[in-house]
Design a protein around this motif. Structure first.
Motif, PDB file in Angstrom:
ATOM      1  N   LYS A  98     -56.721  24.963  25.275  1.00 33.22           N
ATOM      2  CA  LYS A  98     -56.220  23.912  24.675  1.00 33.22           C
ATOM      3  C   LYS A  98     -54.686  23.997  25.686  1.00 33.22           C
ATOM      4  CE  LYS A  98     -56.454  26.194  20.801  1.00 33.22           C
ATOM      5  NZ  LYS A  98     -56.136  26.002  19.571  1.00 33.22           N
ATOM      6  N   LYS A 132     -61.412  22.805  14.638  1.00 27.07           N
ATOM      7  CA  LYS A 132     -61.395  21.793  14.673  1.00 27.07           C
ATOM      8  C   LYS A 132     -59.895  21.390  16.287  1.00 27.07           C
ATOM      9  CE  LYS A 132     -62.783  19.627  10.844  1.00 27.07           C
ATOM     10  NZ  LYS A 132     -61.939  18.776   9.415  1.00 27.07           N
ATOM     11  N   THR A 133     -60.193  20.761  16.792  1.00 23.93           N
ATOM     12  CA  THR A 133     -58.737  20.477  17.692  1.00 23.93           C
ATOM     13  C   THR A 133     -57.812  19.813  17.232  1.00 23.93           C
ATOM     14  OG1 THR A 133     -61.552  20.364  19.711  1.00 23.93           O
ATOM     15  CG2 THR A 133     -58.358  19.780  19.938  1.00 23.93           C
ATOM     16  N   PRO A 162     -55.297  18.070  16.964  1.00 22.65           N
ATOM     17  CA  PRO A 162     -55.517  15.950  17.080  1.00 22.65           C
ATOM     18  C   PRO A 162     -54.605  15.157  18.650  1.00 22.65           C
ATOM     19  CG  PRO A 162     -54.150  16.080  14.882  1.00 22.65           C
ATOM     20  CD  PRO A 162     -54.253  17.800  15.311  1.00 22.65           C
ATOM     21  N   SER A 171     -57.437  16.245  21.809  1.00 17.87           N
ATOM     22  CA  SER A 171     -58.874  15.546  21.041  1.00 17.87           C
ATOM     23  C   SER A 171     -58.841  14.966  22.864  1.00 17.87           C
ATOM     24  CB  SER A 171     -58.928  15.250  19.629  1.00 17.87           C
ATOM     25  OG  SER A 171     -58.108  13.825  19.303  1.00 17.87           O
TER      26      SER A 171
END
Length: 492
Positions: free
Chosen positions: A27, A50-51, A53, A56
């Protein structure tokens, strides 16, 4: 600028204690405008957070099915899915991915590939494809430096028995007390004996170091500068600390997470600042029944309020179930909570009522605790935890529960006394003060970003030229790979 963008493929070991900090680094790199191909097995990727937004489109998760082999349950794709003595089957299955990953890396054509110790063969694959390799370790530099040069790890002759790990090795060229306790390393030896993969961990580490172009460690130069210098001396390669990789709260929380935190926060809110002991041993470490009994009775005897995340089973094939002592939960009701599922650990550690953390000293847990100035009470199990604890002890950042040096046994009294020492006594104030002192190293986002920027600057200026025809030649060949390289070494 387009010509400055990097494409990095990541192949972490199949353990969430590895995958989570790898994802944090992914990230941070993606935030700088670079592309990440994060490679793991389907079930592991589905279980990752979850990545955010806004990232993503930059982080692509690629699922590679894990080959099924005898001895490995169909649903086991991570170390937390298995009892400790069955993890060797996971490594054997992972080694069978060499050919699929060869084809995948050839088609992805990344500038760099980051490999983990278990996938020690990735470096030789990448070299054949004209791709440069980074050995990225979630372990601290102290452990990597302690292990020594790749020649020692591959050829043997130094670390032959547990006793050899209980003092600083000859290549450590500065004064230190960092070494394994006998019981820690003996537990580790017991877990790796009879490795069905045919390649033990020292050899994996050795070839991993030898075949890469750059070494990156989850560390910072302010925390362990001498160990970082030793690591560079041992291997003669550039070594980059990438910071402590403190986790960030997932930006997309589901309702179940919110409900869990709501009830947890209500209980924590009932307690005064710094009075609660948080007890958790990570996603993998599981006490024996004897250990659990003494730990529980020690926590009870301390009289301190506690929140305990209890793991009693590792995967569906774990038949060694453990239970709290009879009547424990009834006797401590109101003063303590036993939680048997997932919890938002970051939020718990951030809560003002939490003053100390009874931990196995897995480095992710250490980072999370020191982010919020939580004092550390340490109870180790195996693997890198012994070195982590030794370094923390040397720096007076953590206090280890006293144990028998040979078998690791301990008493409920030693647990109770350790908790009270670190949490409330004047004698243990140094551990509380040191935890506060460490916060800037473990939570400063600007400092963390600077480490990543420095690392990326090197990767950009040293990325390989176009690979083209060389890749096609390798894609059409199957007579090579890390295991083949290892076999050739043995024959020689």
């Amino acid at each position: 600028m387009a010509d400055e963008q990097l494409h990095i493929a990541m192949v972490p070991w199949l353990a969430f204690g590895h995958m989570m900090p790898w994802l944090e680094l992914a990230k941070l790199i993606a935030q700088k405008g670079h592309k990440i191909s994060f490679i793991s097995t389907p079930r592991n990727i589905d279980r990752l957070p979850k990545t955010p937004p806004h990232l993503s489109s930059a982080i692509h998760f690629i699922k590679v099915p894990l080959p099924q082999i005898e001895g490995l349950p169909p649903d086991a794709e991570a170390t937390s899915d298995l009892p400790s003595n069955k993890v060797q089957y996971l490594k054997k299955a992972l080694d069978l991915l060499q050919e699929p990953l060869t084809q995948l890396l050839a088609s992805l054509d990344p500038d760099w590939v980051f490999s983990d110790f278990a996938t020690y063969w990735v470096g030789s694959i990448a070299a054949k494809l004209g791709i440069k390799t980074v050995c990225f370790s979630i372990c601290i530099a102290a452990l990597l430096g302690f292990l020594g040069p790749s020649s020692v790890l591959i050829d043997g002759g130094y670390f032959e028995k547990p006793e050899d790990f209980t003092a600083p090795p000859k290549w450590v060229n500065f004064p230190t007390t960092v070494a394994y306790r006998y019981f820690d390393i003996k537990n580790t030896f017991d877990l790796v004996e009879g490795d069905v993969s045919g390649v033990n961990d020292p050899i994996r580490f050795g070839w991993w170091f030898r075949s890469c172009d750059v070494i990156a460690a989850r560390s910072c130069s302010e925390f362990e500068p001498e160990w970082l210098r030793l690591l560079e001396t041992n291997h003669g390669k550039p070594v980059f600390p990438v910071g402590q990789l403190p986790p960030t709260e997932n930006e997309t929380q589901d309702q179940a997470d919110d409900d869990t935190w709501g009830s947890t926060k209500e209980w924590l809110d009932l307690h005064e600042k710094g009075t609660v002991v948080y007890v958790a041993f990570g996603s993998e470490a599981k006490p024996s029944q004897t250990q659990l009994t003494e730990l529980a009775l020690g926590v009870e005897l301390s009289g301190l309020p506690f929140f305990w995340v209890l793991k009693t089973r590792r995967g569906s094939t774990d038949t060694e179930l453990i239970e709290l002592p009879p009547g424990f939960e009834e006797r401590t009701k109101g003063r303590g909570v036993i939680w048997r599922g997932w919890v938002p650990q970051l939020k718990i550690l951030a809560h003002d009522s939490v003053g100390g953390f009874l931990t196995h000293s897995g480095w992710s847990s250490v980072v999370e605790a020191l982010m919020f100035e939580r004092a550390l009470i340490i109870f180790t199990f195996y693997a890198d935890q012994g070195i982590n604890a030794s370094l923390l002890e040397e720096k007076k950042i953590g206090y280890r529960i006293p144990r028998n040096e040979l078998d690791g046994s301990f008493t409920r009294d030693s647990v109770a006394e350790s908790l009270k020492l670190v949490m409330v006594s004047e004698e243990g104030k140094i551990y509380r003060d040191k935890a506060k002192e460490m916060k800037p190293l473990f939570s400063d986002r600007i400092r963390q970003a600077n480490y990543v920027d420095n690392f990326l600057s090197y990767l950009k200026t040293h990325k390989p030229a176009a690979k083209g025809t060389q890749q096609q030649e390798i894609t059409n060949s199957s007579s090579w790979g890390g295991v083949a390289l290892f076999d050739q070494h043995v024959k020689e």
